[in-house]
Design a protein around this motif. Structure first.
Motif, PDB file in Angstrom:
ATOM      1  N   THR A 161       0.839  -1.207   0.000  1.00  0.00           N
ATOM      2  CA  THR A 161       0.000   0.000   0.000  1.00  0.00           C
ATOM      3  C   THR A 161       0.866   1.247   0.000  1.00  0.00           C
ATOM      4  OG1 THR A 161      -0.188  -0.082   2.407  1.00  0.00           O
ATOM      5  CG2 THR A 161      -2.001  -1.044   1.131  1.00  0.00           C
ATOM      6  N   THR A 162       2.024   1.197   0.630  1.00  0.00           N
ATOM      7  CA  THR A 162       2.928   2.344   0.615  1.00  0.00           C
ATOM      8  C   THR A 162       3.453   2.589  -0.787  1.00  0.00           C
ATOM      9  OG1 THR A 162       3.588   1.857   2.884  1.00  0.00           O
ATOM     10  CG2 THR A 162       5.021   3.315   1.627  1.00  0.00           C
ATOM     11  N   VAL A 163       3.783   1.516  -1.490  1.00  0.00           N
ATOM     12  CA  VAL A 163       4.296   1.643  -2.852  1.00  0.00           C
ATOM     13  C   VAL A 163       3.189   2.111  -3.791  1.00  0.00           C
ATOM     14  CG1 VAL A 163       5.173   0.324  -4.810  1.00  0.00           C
ATOM     15  CG2 VAL A 163       6.145  -0.022  -2.552  1.00  0.00           C
ATOM     16  N   LEU A 164       1.956   1.614  -3.604  1.00  0.00           N
ATOM     17  CA  LEU A 164       0.855   1.974  -4.479  1.00  0.00           C
ATOM     18  C   LEU A 164       0.340   3.385  -4.239  1.00  0.00           C
ATOM     19  CD1 LEU A 164      -1.222  -1.322  -4.517  1.00  0.00           C
ATOM     20  CD2 LEU A 164       0.229  -0.422  -6.326  1.00  0.00           C
ATOM     21  N   ALA A 165       0.557   3.916  -3.063  1.00  0.00           N
ATOM     22  CA  ALA A 165       0.066   5.254  -2.753  1.00  0.00           C
ATOM     23  C   ALA A 165       0.734   6.279  -3.660  1.00  0.00           C
ATOM     24  CB  ALA A 165       0.346   5.584  -1.289  1.00  0.00           C
ATOM     25  N   VAL A 166      -0.021   7.301  -3.978  1.00  0.00           N
ATOM     26  CA  VAL A 166       0.495   8.344  -4.850  1.00  0.00           C
ATOM     27  C   VAL A 166       1.523   9.173  -4.086  1.00  0.00           C
ATOM     28  CG1 VAL A 166      -0.119  10.407  -6.147  1.00  0.00           C
ATOM     29  CG2 VAL A 166      -1.651   8.439  -6.153  1.00  0.00           C
ATOM     30  N   ASN A 167       2.688   9.324  -4.676  1.00  0.00           N
ATOM     31  CA  ASN A 167       3.733  10.145  -4.078  1.00  0.00           C
ATOM     32  C   ASN A 167       3.549  11.564  -4.600  1.00  0.00           C
ATOM     33  OD1 ASN A 167       6.068  11.507  -3.394  1.00  0.00           O
ATOM     34  ND2 ASN A 167       7.397   9.751  -3.788  1.00  0.00           N
ATOM     35  N   TYR A 168       2.875  12.387  -3.802  1.00  0.00           N
ATOM     36  CA  TYR A 168       2.540  13.739  -4.250  1.00  0.00           C
ATOM     37  C   TYR A 168       3.771  14.638  -4.356  1.00  0.00           C
ATOM     38  CZ  TYR A 168      -2.419  12.788  -4.106  1.00  0.00           C
ATOM     39  OH  TYR A 168      -3.659  12.279  -4.368  1.00  0.00           O
ATOM     40  N   ASP A 169       4.792  14.387  -3.568  1.00  0.00           N
ATOM     41  CA  ASP A 169       6.008  15.188  -3.685  1.00  0.00           C
ATOM     42  C   ASP A 169       6.652  14.970  -5.056  1.00  0.00           C
ATOM     43  OD1 ASP A 169       5.797  16.321  -1.166  1.00  0.00           O
ATOM     44  OD2 ASP A 169       6.962  14.725  -0.209  1.00  0.00           O
ATOM     45  N   LEU A 170       6.748  13.720  -5.462  1.00  0.00           N
ATOM     46  CA  LEU A 170       7.307  13.402  -6.774  1.00  0.00           C
ATOM     47  C   LEU A 170       6.404  13.947  -7.882  1.00  0.00           C
ATOM     48  CD1 LEU A 170       9.383  12.007  -8.560  1.00  0.00           C
ATOM     49  CD2 LEU A 170       8.062   9.889  -8.317  1.00  0.00           C
TER      50      LEU A 170
END
Length: 186
Positions: A17-26
């Motif tokens: 779930t951490t990997v699938l979550a959208v990385n908004y900073d990136l």
């Protein structure tokens, strides 16, 4: 043995779930970079609007977009996607009268297309993960804005001056897009 298996499963679920979550900073960085690259490509297209004063028009960029802090954070990505899509649509119109370097225009369209695909993937992820439905009313002022631009080009029969005015307006919209990305959720 069972507790070890449960621990491994729990860790797997947590990390997936951490990997699938959208990385908004990136995402914020990518959108800002794309916006700046598009602005630079637009600036490379020759022509100033000085000699086209009689053709100037205020397309009335939507106030909602000029003030991104007033837009729901969930809708920011949808608005961003729409800006890229509509800009792409405009630059796929009759450019023959512009005399612009086709390589620059193609680079601009490629950059925009890549960003559209990327944003569509992210929006699908968000829809799935957060069970979120989009409210198209947020996009209505933006759609009207781009419709005014398209009508203007048609009314001016895609003249060189009309394209110069539209190019300047697209620079303005990418400026707001760059500002807009700062308000993406964390």
């Amino acid at each position: 043995m069972t507790s070890r298996c449960i621990l491994q499963t729990a860790l797997l679920v947590y990390f997936s779930t951490t990997v699938l979550a959208v990385n908004y900073d990136l995402l914020r960085f990518q959108l800002s970079s794309s916006s700046v690259e598009c602005q630079n490509l637009l600036l490379q297209l020759n022509g100033t609007t000085k000699d086209c004063i009689k053709d100037r028009m205020n397309f009335k960029f939507p106030e909602e977009i000029e003030k991104p802090q007033q837009v729901q954070k969930e809708a920011l990505l949808l608005v961003t996607l729409d800006i890229f899509q509509k800009t792409s649509d405009i630059f796929r119109k009759n450019l023959s009268s512009t005399g612009w370097n086709e390589i620059i225009v193609n680079n601009l369209l490629e950059k925009i297309h890549w960003q559209i695909e990327h944003l569509e993937e992210i929006l699908e992820k968000i829809k799935e993960e957060e069970n979120f439905t989009w409210d198209d009313r947020t996009l209505l002022p933006l759609k009207r804005y781009y419709l005014r631009i398209v009508r203007y080009l048609k009314a001016k029969v895609y003249s060189i001056c009309a394209w110069k005015i539209v190019r300047a307006e697209m620079l303005r919209s990418f400026f707001f897009l760059d500002k807009f990305t700062n308000y993406l959720p964390n």
